[in-house]
Design a protein around this motif. Structure first.
Motif, PDB file in Angstrom:
ATOM      1  N   ILE A  57     -11.087  -6.292   1.220  1.00 37.46           N
ATOM      2  CA  ILE A  57      -9.923  -7.187   1.269  1.00 37.46           C
ATOM      3  C   ILE A  57      -8.831  -6.734   0.303  1.00 37.46           C
ATOM      4  CG2 ILE A  57     -11.241  -9.181   2.063  1.00 37.46           C
ATOM      5  CD1 ILE A  57     -11.233 -10.208  -0.857  1.00 37.46           C
ATOM      6  N   ASP A  60      -5.006  -7.112   1.493  1.00 35.64           N
ATOM      7  CA  ASP A  60      -4.627  -8.524   1.606  1.00 35.64           C
ATOM      8  C   ASP A  60      -4.472  -9.171   0.233  1.00 35.64           C
ATOM      9  OD1 ASP A  60      -4.648  -8.424   4.380  1.00 35.64           O
ATOM     10  OD2 ASP A  60      -6.732  -9.080   4.522  1.00 35.64           O
ATOM     11  N   SER A  63      -1.369  -7.952  -1.570  1.00 34.22           N
ATOM     12  CA  SER A  63      -0.188  -8.617  -1.006  1.00 34.22           C
ATOM     13  C   SER A  63      -0.051 -10.036  -1.542  1.00 34.22           C
ATOM     14  CB  SER A  63      -0.266  -8.661   0.517  1.00 34.22           C
ATOM     15  OG  SER A  63      -0.214  -7.373   1.054  1.00 34.22           O
TER      16      SER A  63
END
Length: 77
Positions: A57, A60, A63
């Motif tokens: 992950i 993600d 971000s």
């Protein structure tokens, strides 16, 4: 869930809690190099980025981290 910086250090105990596995399993992952960590003074240090990478992950979470820096925290309002 609180978003932590990518360089946030975790102990093996904290990493185990984060991953939902035992401390021994974390140590096995570190020994097999499936999870990256440093051992500067005899104790493992694992960054949040290494945990995110292990979980798949990373992009993600990076971000979300950048977005959290740009947006004011609701608690600060």
């Amino acid at each position: 869930m609180k978003i932590v910086p990518p360089d946030e250090p975790f102990t093996t105990e904290e990493a185990a809690d984060y991953l939902g596995i035992s401390q021994r399993q974390v140590q096995r992952l570190l020994a097999s190099k499936k999870l990256h960590g440093l051992r500067p003074s005899g104790r493992w240090i694992i960054t949040a980025l290494a945990l995110w990478r292990y979980l798949g992950i990373e992009e993600d979470m990076k971000s979300l981290w950048v977005r959290s820096l740009r947006e004011p925290d609701a608690d600060d309002a």
